[in-house]
Enzyme design. Structure first.
Site, PDB file in Angstrom:
ATOM      1  CB  SER A 145      -2.569   2.263  -5.644  1.00 57.63           C
ATOM      2  OG  SER A 145      -2.301   0.932  -5.999  1.00 57.63           O
ATOM      3  CE  LYS A 192      -4.079  -1.879  -4.694  1.00 58.61           C
ATOM      4  NZ  LYS A 192      -2.788  -1.289  -5.027  1.00 58.61           N
ATOM      5  CE  LYS A 239      -1.336   5.608  -1.963  1.00 56.87           C
ATOM      6  NZ  LYS A 239      -1.377   4.732  -3.170  1.00 56.87           N
TER       7      LYS A 239
END
Length: 301
Positions: free
Chosen positions: A96, A171, A239
């Site tokens: 990701s 995502k 993140k």
């Protein structure tokens, strides 16, 4: 059966690689952490010596790494995938990361004749173990169709969402919804607990209504049971939200709720909670309210 290289064997990569082994694929595995590599080798994988060595011995390479800098190092850096990958091979990055980094990696692969897909996943460790991840893919349809049977050994939902980079945009959208959902759940359960209600009763009362969700069903029992063992760590979700905000800034999109939850996650990291499950977002709200979500002592004893 395909000859697959798998790079990145942490919580997610460990389970995903083992599902490929169970499906009968030949696997060359590599991780910079020897202990992580040892356990996948013990499950039947061959030992890769580096990213380039792993790629040289594989028709397909899958990377599952923490963030964009690690992907750039593993793919583009010295001893990286592109030093060993053969023209015509496929690199599927299931990390990701920022869509911009995915596009940079895709362009570098194209220059070497390597086909590239960005294919981040959702579902955390439980679904990685079960092979029921949601996989969001960016790239061309022909490469996607070739990879689909392999993706289906790791996920129950596999969707081509657009060109390279689209997988990671999708995502990021997923991560925004999950993070905001957990934060809203935390506020609701803190309120219910302060009012003297049993949070487990409240959870059971609302889960069948419009507020019900996969996030609620997975995370409310963890909060009520004070189980913050990581399936997906706070520091990794922070993140993801950082990448979402950077992407939004580049497109001049305001994400006020995402920004608020990202700040909560950063505060929790500063408190030393970065390795807890992201359900521990609730502890930030508990701290503000001065109350812990838990069942009354007389309940369920």
């Amino acid at each position: 059966m395909s000859n697959i290289g798998f790079i990145g064997l942490g919580i997610m990569g460990n389970a995903m690689s083992k599902n490929l082994l169970k499906a009968g694929h030949s696997l060359v595995a590599y991780d910079i952490v020897p202990e992580l590599l040892d356990r996948v080798v013990a499950a039947g994988a061959a030992r890769g010596e580096s990213c380039s060595d792993t790629a040289a011995r594989s028709e397909i390479v899958i990377t599952m790494l923490p963030d964009g800098p690690e992907v750039e190092q593993a793919v583009l850096g010295p001893g990286g995938v592109l030093e060993g990958a053969r023209p015509g091979s496929i690199l599927a990055d299931m990390s990701s990361i920022s869509p911009l980094v995915a596009q940079k990696a895709g362009a570098a692969c194209a220059a070497k004749g390597v086909r590239f897909l960005d294919a981040p996943v959702s579902g955390g460790e439980p679904k990685a173990i079960d092979g029921t991840l949601a996989i969001m893919v960016g790239g061309d349809d022909a490469t996607f169709q070739e990879m689909l049977p392999i993706f289906q050994k790791m996920g129950s939902s596999v969707t081509l969402t657009g060109a390279v980079g689209a997988g990671n945009v999708t995502k990021l959208a997923n991560q925004i919804i999950v993070a905001c959902n957990i934060a809203a759940m935390g506020e609701a359960l803190v309120l219910a607990t302060r009012a003297g209600l049993d949070p487990e009763v409240v959870f059971n009362a609302i889960k069948g209504g419009l507020a019900g969700s996969t996030v609620l069903n997975a995370k409310a029992p963890m909060v009520i049971g004070r189980n913050f063992k990581p399936g997906f760590r706070i520091k990794l979700h922070q993140k993801d939200l950082r990448n979402a905000l950077l992407a939004a800034e580049s497109m001049k999109v305001a994400l006020p709720l995402t920004s608020s939850v990202q700040q909560m996650l950063m505060a929790l990291i500063n408190e030393g909670k970065g390795d807890l499950d992201h359900s521990a977002i609730v502890t930030f709200i508990e701290g503000m309210a001065g109350i812990e979500v838990k069942r009354p002592q007389s309940a369920g004893a």
